[in-house]
Design a protein around this motif. Structure first.
Motif, PDB file in Angstrom:
ATOM      1  N   GLU A   1      -4.983   6.561   0.174  1.00 44.37           N
ATOM      2  CA  GLU A   1      -3.634   6.765   0.710  1.00 44.37           C
ATOM      3  C   GLU A   1      -3.635   6.822   2.229  1.00 44.37           C
ATOM      4  N   ASP A   2      -4.674   7.444   2.824  1.00 41.99           N
ATOM      5  CA  ASP A   2      -4.794   7.507   4.284  1.00 41.99           C
ATOM      6  C   ASP A   2      -4.869   6.116   4.904  1.00 41.99           C
ATOM      7  N   ARG A   3      -5.219   5.127   4.102  1.00 40.88           N
ATOM      8  CA  ARG A   3      -5.347   3.745   4.564  1.00 40.88           C
ATOM      9  C   ARG A   3      -4.181   2.870   4.081  1.00 40.88           C
ATOM     10  N   ASP A   4      -3.082   3.519   3.721  1.00 41.15           N
ATOM     11  CA  ASP A   4      -1.897   2.807   3.215  1.00 41.15           C
ATOM     12  C   ASP A   4      -2.214   1.952   1.993  1.00 41.15           C
ATOM     13  N   ALA A   5      -3.052   2.494   1.117  1.00 41.79           N
ATOM     14  CA  ALA A   5      -3.425   1.792  -0.113  1.00 41.79           C
ATOM     15  C   ALA A   5      -3.086   2.663  -1.315  1.00 41.79           C
ATOM     16  N   VAL A   6      -2.679   2.005  -2.387  1.00 41.37           N
ATOM     17  CA  VAL A   6      -2.397   2.711  -3.632  1.00 41.37           C
ATOM     18  C   VAL A   6      -3.411   2.290  -4.687  1.00 41.37           C
ATOM     19  N   LEU A   7      -3.803   3.243  -5.502  1.00 39.75           N
ATOM     20  CA  LEU A   7      -4.683   2.976  -6.639  1.00 39.75           C
ATOM     21  C   LEU A   7      -3.841   2.617  -7.845  1.00 39.75           C
ATOM     22  N   ILE A   8      -4.276   1.609  -8.578  1.00 37.46           N
ATOM     23  CA  ILE A   8      -3.625   1.214  -9.821  1.00 37.46           C
ATOM     24  C   ILE A   8      -4.735   0.907 -10.818  1.00 37.46           C
ATOM     25  N   GLY A   9      -4.809   1.710 -11.860  1.00 38.39           N
ATOM     26  CA  GLY A   9      -5.787   1.462 -12.909  1.00 38.39           C
ATOM     27  C   GLY A   9      -5.172   0.605 -13.993  1.00 38.39           C
ATOM     28  N   ALA A  10      -6.023  -0.016 -14.802  1.00 37.13           N
ATOM     29  CA  ALA A  10      -5.515  -0.850 -15.886  1.00 37.13           C
ATOM     30  C   ALA A  10      -6.595  -1.072 -16.941  1.00 37.13           C
ATOM     31  N   SER A  11      -6.142  -1.200 -18.160  1.00 38.76           N
ATOM     32  CA  SER A  11      -6.996  -1.673 -19.249  1.00 38.76           C
ATOM     33  C   SER A  11      -6.107  -2.423 -20.227  1.00 38.76           C
ATOM     34  N   THR A  12      -6.720  -2.930 -21.272  1.00 33.47           N
ATOM     35  CA  THR A  12      -5.963  -3.673 -22.268  1.00 33.47           C
ATOM     36  C   THR A  12      -5.501  -2.763 -23.408  1.00 33.47           C
ATOM     37  N   ASP A  13      -5.507  -1.457 -23.166  1.00 30.50           N
ATOM     38  CA  ASP A  13      -4.962  -0.494 -24.124  1.00 30.50           C
ATOM     39  C   ASP A  13      -3.463  -0.314 -23.874  1.00 30.50           C
ATOM     40  N   THR A  14      -2.784   0.386 -24.781  1.00 26.19           N
ATOM     41  CA  THR A  14      -1.355   0.640 -24.638  1.00 26.19           C
ATOM     42  C   THR A  14      -1.107   1.876 -23.773  1.00 26.19           C
ATOM     43  N   ASP A  15       0.129   2.046 -23.351  1.00 21.13           N
ATOM     44  CA  ASP A  15       0.489   3.240 -22.588  1.00 21.13           C
ATOM     45  C   ASP A  15       0.339   4.505 -23.440  1.00 21.13           C
ATOM     46  N   PHE A  16       0.499   4.396 -24.749  1.00 21.42           N
ATOM     47  CA  PHE A  16       0.324   5.555 -25.628  1.00 21.42           C
ATOM     48  C   PHE A  16      -1.144   5.959 -25.706  1.00 21.42           C
ATOM     49  N   VAL A  17      -2.039   4.984 -25.727  1.00 19.42           N
ATOM     50  CA  VAL A  17      -3.476   5.281 -25.727  1.00 19.42           C
ATOM     51  C   VAL A  17      -3.863   5.908 -24.384  1.00 19.42           C
ATOM     52  N   HIS A  18      -3.333   5.359 -23.277  1.00 13.96           N
ATOM     53  CA  HIS A  18      -3.589   5.961 -21.960  1.00 13.96           C
ATOM     54  C   HIS A  18      -3.152   7.430 -21.954  1.00 13.96           C
ATOM     55  N   LEU A  20      -1.855   0.849 -15.757  1.00 14.07           N
ATOM     56  CA  LEU A  20      -1.148  -0.239 -16.424  1.00 14.07           C
ATOM     57  C   LEU A  20      -1.664  -0.398 -17.850  1.00 14.07           C
ATOM     58  N   ALA A  21      -0.766  -0.666 -18.754  1.00 12.16           N
ATOM     59  CA  ALA A  21      -1.102  -0.913 -20.156  1.00 12.16           C
ATOM     60  C   ALA A  21      -0.940  -2.408 -20.412  1.00 12.16           C
ATOM     61  N   ASP A  22      -2.021  -3.131 -20.212  1.00 13.38           N
ATOM     62  CA  ASP A  22      -1.988  -4.588 -20.318  1.00 13.38           C
ATOM     63  C   ASP A  22      -2.476  -5.028 -21.703  1.00 13.38           C
TER      64      ASP A  22
END
Length: 182
Positions: free
Chosen positions: A68-85, A103-105
């Motif tokens: 965040e100090d570097r104006d960056a956002v973290l975004i995680g993702a897998s091929t699971d659903t949002d309910f599994v996350h 992300l639930a991809d």
């Protein structure tokens, strides 16, 4: 065909799980429009409720404020659903503390576009993309399923990319960049 450095990330709206306190509610996220002016660190892991993946998620989460100090956002993702996350975050307080969107991809739309799906396994490789504010990929690393990443190295590479200078091997923030002879 896999996307790589210099390619623009395609626009995809995917279900997102925002944290242990946020029940999946059908909220969608398009990383190309959700964070204007920000760098994006998009990292995929193969599957929730596994062994190597939580070490990476926790490692990235521990550095969230540094990104965040570097104006960056973290975004995680897998091929699971949002309910599994949601269930995985709820089952482990360390994952619950990893306060960034997942992300639930499960459709594998973005993972296929990025070229990171393991054909026989149907899951994503351990892939990290550093994406600039114009949604252009500036760095890609991809590991096999059994070897975790180093989030501190991702931060180091982000620092180097943001200098817009020539950075030598093992360069770290504050070190001199290379100046070609005139």
């Amino acid at each position: 065909m896999a996307l790589t450095v210099g390619d623009t990330v395609p626009s995809f709206s995917l279900p997102v799980q925002q944290g242990v306190g946020a029940l999946p509610d059908g909220e969608m996220l398009d990383i190309t429009t959700a964070y204007p002016g920000k760098w994006k660190i998009l990292f995929y892991w193969p599957k929730d409720f596994t062994f190597v993946c939580p070490t990476e998620i926790i490692g990235y989460g521990d550095l969230k404020s540094d990104f965040e100090d570097r104006d960056a956002v973290l975004i995680g993702a897998s091929t699971d659903t949002d309910f599994v996350h949601f269930a995985w975050r709820k089952s482990d307080e360390r994952l619950a503390a990893a306060d960034f969107p997942w992300l639930a991809d499960n459709s594998k739309l973005l993972a296929n576009a990025l070229g990171i799906v393991v054909k026989d396994a149907g899951v994503a490789l351990r892939a990290t993309f550093i994406i600039d504010p114009d949604n252009v990929i500036q760095h890609v690393t991809i590991n096999g399923l059994n070897v975790g990443r180093n989030p501190a190295e991702t931060l180091r590479i982000l620092d180097a990319l943001q200098t817009d200078e020539l950075c030598p091997c093992n360069w770290t923030e504050g070190a001199e960049t290379l100046q070609p002879a005139a």
